[in-house]
Structure formats: structure tokens, C-alpha cells
Write an enzyme that holds these catalytic residues in place. Sequence first.
Site, PDB file in Angstrom:
ATOM      1  N   CYS A 130      -3.131 -56.259  22.518  1.00  0.00           N
ATOM      2  CA  CYS A 130      -1.907 -55.532  22.152  1.00  0.00           C
ATOM      3  C   CYS A 130      -0.697 -55.937  22.988  1.00  0.00           C
ATOM      4  O   CYS A 130       0.433 -55.914  22.492  1.00  0.00           O
ATOM      5  CB  CYS A 130      -2.125 -54.025  22.223  1.00  0.00           C
ATOM      6  N   HIS A 261       4.212 -50.578  24.068  1.00  0.00           N
ATOM      7  CA  HIS A 261       4.292 -51.483  25.206  1.00  0.00           C
ATOM      8  C   HIS A 261       5.672 -52.149  25.217  1.00  0.00           C
ATOM      9  O   HIS A 261       6.195 -52.514  24.157  1.00  0.00           O
ATOM     10  CB  HIS A 261       3.236 -52.592  25.097  1.00  0.00           C
ATOM     11  N   ASN A 334       2.034 -50.335  20.421  1.00  0.00           N
ATOM     12  CA  ASN A 334       0.774 -51.023  20.712  1.00  0.00           C
ATOM     13  C   ASN A 334      -0.358 -50.603  19.783  1.00  0.00           C
ATOM     14  O   ASN A 334      -1.352 -51.307  19.676  1.00  0.00           O
ATOM     15  CB  ASN A 334       0.361 -50.799  22.172  1.00  0.00           C
TER      16      ASN A 334
END
Lengths: 354, 354
Positions: A130, A261, A334
Site C-alpha cells: 500500500c 498514507h 491505503n
Amino acid sequence: MAPTLALVGATGAVGGVMIDIMNARESVPWGEIRLIASPRSAGKKMTVRGTELTVQALAPEVFDGVDIAMFDVPDEISAEWAPIAAARGAVAVDNSGAFRMDPEVPLVVPEVNLDQIANRPKGIIANPNCTTLSMMAALGSVHREFGLTELVVASYQAASGAGQEGIDRLQAELSAIAGKELGSVAGDVRTELERAGLPMADSPFAGAPLALNVVPWAGSLKEDGWASEELKVRNESRKILGIPELKVSATCVRVPVVTTHSLAVHATFEREVSVATAQKVFAEQASVVLVDDPTEGVFPTPADVVGGDPTYVGRIRQALDFPNTLDFFVCGDNLRKGAALNTYEVAEELAKTL
Amino acid sequence: MAPTLALVGATGAVGGVMIDIMNARESVPWGEIRLIASPRSAGKKMTVRGTELTVQALAPEVFDGVDIAMFDVPDEISAEWAPIAAARGAVAVDNSGAFRMDPEVPLVVPEVNLDQIANRPKGIIANPNCTTLSMMAALGSVHREFGLTELVVASYQAASGAGQEGIDRLQAELSAIAGKELGSVAGDVRTELERAGLPMADSPFAGAPLALNVVPWAGSLKEDGWASEELKVRNESRKILGIPELKVSATCVRVPVVTTHSLAVHATFEREVSVATAQKVFAEQASVVLVDDPTEGVFPTPADVVGGDPTYVGRIRQALDFPNTLDFFVCGDNLRKGAALNTYEVAEELAKTL
């Protein structure tokens, strides 16, 4: 005939996001959809595209007649079962780490290397980690323009990268400090949490608090002090972009964000870069959203990106002392592009070829 | 005769930390200590080294007879008053941004360029920005060993870098989301905060939430999309280290941490680096603490550093594809070494020369 799709790991966190995505994106008219999970979750009812389906227990015969099987399960389950699905005739699209660096398994981000989906001697296609995925659509577009040679990244990774356990831990830690005066609790977060019944040994974040903290560790220890997540960013970026000699240094850091993220990217190219061209390239890349107007205080932040499919890019600067280098900041959910969405996009593209 | 010390800005956030430090460090036996603040705070009583002192209003005559005057006030107050203190015979040690890049004002970190305190034609010595300072003692030591040429940094900056207002805002934001289910609030932090009476326009964090978020912006907009904090890291690092041609790229990001700035540092040198040598150099540098044992999960985090004087360094790696590059993670309390402590250390060193 419309292809048959299986989702292995249907009852997990990423599986749930996958079902949301299947409900929202109707472009592929799947024939049959099979939901598969561990025997413990078998029999559970879940609704997909308006039809109530019964979760089936993972077994060889559930793959009979399946065209595409998406796997959102731990590495060891994928390692065992993706080859079984492939042997029964399905193409396995695997979101675990089991096959990513296997030279006979393509590692695919549709915006970057869609052509690779045809090269699948094992009948398996892998989905990247991810953290790598959160920047890959954006990075691929400027690589095509300028020719990437070096990559230095620092990550700001969300708790949900550690799964539901990660979200639950952050929730518990924030509850334990709620209402306390920050000036006094800041110097003693570890003690406060342990006193509240949250021993550090139980944390999924390398034994450190995540509330009011950042944790410069993600994954397991590899050679020479590197964390596994940092090596994944290096090795997967090289494979996806098709640059085996790409120079990469990553520092992966967990932050007290729930989902999405972010990465501070320092990317060096063969040719001199221009911010205007980079902005144009990002804006034209499907699935990338340009959020970059510093005069108006406009830049991407994870809180504004959660639940979205695209990669958001901003803070685009030509490095002052490195004319061939772009600095930029990128945010990607993510759980979506970083996991379920990319897997599903690969499945959609496969469906077109069947 | 023991020198006379003045503290301008005694009643502010950094001023309070300064008084704590003066109480804890008794190595310099100051003669008289004068506490100075705005007329609004004049008359307030504060205890320093066991003696109750009355805060005096800022005025030219309060500097008569002062040997060293430490300034912890906004840029414009320093710009006006540090020269007045100097004209009255004091050496001004200024923690604002007013004089840092003035070629006639040394910018001093005692561990790195203490010799510069003698070159002060204006009678003023400047203290670096807190983000730069948080890595400087550590960076200076490896620079002496390997010869620094390039620096790429991404910061994880605490709320208190924006002063008490920053701490208060983070406290209010965390209170507003306390007890809510993170999975549902994560995608709508902005709305949740505004609903709780915390409009984004009032935030000191560039109009973005800081709770459950990271904000890739610190300071004001400068040329070509750079934030002022990022340019400070570049320009001040060059001046302190005495490397005018040092290549620097910084991305400054605010994180929901109360106090202590962290930086992911990618530092390239003239010579090939070794982790063992770097660890030895860090361990031997006064005021740097080595926290680097990946096999035991030992690395620095801001929550473990708050209230401490040293700079903590860990995650030290030789970059896999850049043999002359060290990657490391550094944490420093932005209110102590990053502000009050460094200013006071300069004052202590000056006192030895008077």
C-alpha cells in the site's frame, strides 16, 4: 459470457472495502460473484450489487469455473491458495506480499504497467504494497515525462496500514489520553497508556505509542537496519516502473492518522524538470488529482483524501539545488487505491481480455 | 564580576522553558538577572534560582549594565530592540528570525560553530529556527567525519512549533473528536471540527485539521511554492555548517504531536559512509544520544524525547543505492534544544568570554 469473479477474504477489512467498490463501479457485468473466507466466516450473508450472497469456505472446488479470483488474505494463505485457484483455471489477483517479487508474477498498477497483465506464467498477478501504491500512479506519470533515476521518500503512514488492529489501537490510545491536558501528558505518553491498560508490548506499532507520537518503523527487521516496508518501497517501485537500477531510499514512519498514507517524495530525473510541466502531467493522469495552489493554501492532506479513489498530489517544487529533481507530497487512501481498488482495477482489466 | 543577564520575553512559552533551564543549570553564576516583557506583563513576579524577581517593561534603560540579553520575542520586536540592547553594551542572543541570515550576525549552535560567537560586529548573535536546530548537533558531527554535500529532509513537526496557540488548537481538536468512532470520523474530520465550533479559518495549521491528520505546510509562502520553514532549513543549515554550496531540499510537515520535532534525514557526503562509524560519532558527540538498536526495536520517537535536552538519533542506515549517503531519524525537543536551550547555551559560552 460474463466472467465469474471470486473474492477470497470477503469478510476482512480490505474485503469490505472491495465490496463497496464492486457496488459503486458497475462497468464490468460480472456473471457470478463468489464470496470466500475462512471456514469460521462461512455461511455469513453479504449483499453485493443488490444480491444477497452466502460466504463459502475456502476449498479447492470453490475455484472451479472461476475466471478471476481476487485474494485479500495474509501472505501464507495466498502462498498456498493462489496457486490452487490458478491450477483450477482462475487468474489470481493477489494483494498479499507472497508473490510480489516473484519474477514470474507481474506486479501491476494499471496506470503504469497495464501491459504486464498478459505475462502471467503462473496465472497469478500481484498487487503492490500500500505504501508503494500510494505514490505509484503519480510517480509513473512524471517518470514517463522526465525519466526517473533516483527516489528519496519519507512516509507518513496511517494506522489502518496495520489493519483493523491498528485502527483499534489508535482509538484506544486516543481514548486513554482524551480530556487530559496535553502539555502535561506529552512527556509521558507511554506511562499514561500503560496506566490505562494499554501495555506497549501489545501495540502493533513496534512497541511505541502512536497517539501524540510518530513511529519510525513499519514491518519487520531486514538486513543492515532496514525495515521490510522500506525495502518493499524500493524493490516494488523498481519492478513496477521497470527500472531495475532505480536508486531508492525510503524511511517509513507511522503517524496517528486513521486511513490514507502520505509521502514526501524527492524524485530525480534524467532531464531538468519544470513545475508547470509536472502539474500538467499530473492533471492529465487519470486517477491523479492535482491539489496544488500554494497562493491559496491548497495542498493535499490525508483527512481530505480518506475514502477517495485517486492519488492526490501537491506541494510540487523544483528542488532549488537539484534542477533535475521534483519535490512533492502525495496522499492516497491505503485501503482503496493502496489495496482493494488497485486489485479490483486489475480484475476489471483482466475481464476485458477474457 | 559575575555578568548581568537579561531575558526579554520572560513571560512567553519559550521564556518559561528558559527559566526552567536557568534553574536546572547552575554552571554560570549570573550576577543580576533581569526579566523583561511587554508593559502588559510588567510587575508580574517570577522566581528564578530561588529569588523572586519582578518583570520589567521593555525600555531602553533596562539594558543599561546588562552583559548578555536573551531575546525570545516575535521577529519585529527583536528587530527593533536587539540593536538597542547592543547599543547599550549588551550582547544580544536572539531567538527570532530577524537576524539569522544577516551576514554580520553569527548563527550559532555551540556543538557545531562555537568559534563564531566572537564575530559579532552588531553585538547580536542569532539562534537558529527550531526545525534546523533539531538535527544540527547530530548533523554537524557526521559532517566533520564524512564531509556533507547534500541534504534531503522531511520533517514531522510538533504543534508547539506554532506556540501555545498550536498546543491549544491540537487540544481542542482532539477533544472534539474524543469518543467518536475513528472509522467513521476519519473521512470527515474537517466537518466534525467545524461542527464542534473549531472553524478551519481559525487554525494556526494552514487551515487544515491537525487531529488525525498531517499538514504539509509550515510558515509562509515564499518563491516557487516553497514554505518559509523549508527555506530556513536550507539557508540556516548552510550558514551554521559553513557550507555555502550545500545542496538542500526540505519538506516540512506538521504532525499531531505536542512537542518535539522529528526529521527523516538523507545526508550525502564526500566519502563513503559506514553505519558503525556514524554510530560511534553520534555516541561521542556531547548532547547527542544514540537510540539505535533495530534488533531490539529501539529507535527514537518524539514521545520519548519531550523535555529532554539532547538530540536523539536512530534508524541509522547506509543507503542501499547511495554508498556515500546515511539515512537516519532524529528527534529533538523543539522548545528546549530547538529554542530556549540553545539560546541559553550560547549565553553561557559568552559568559565565559566576558
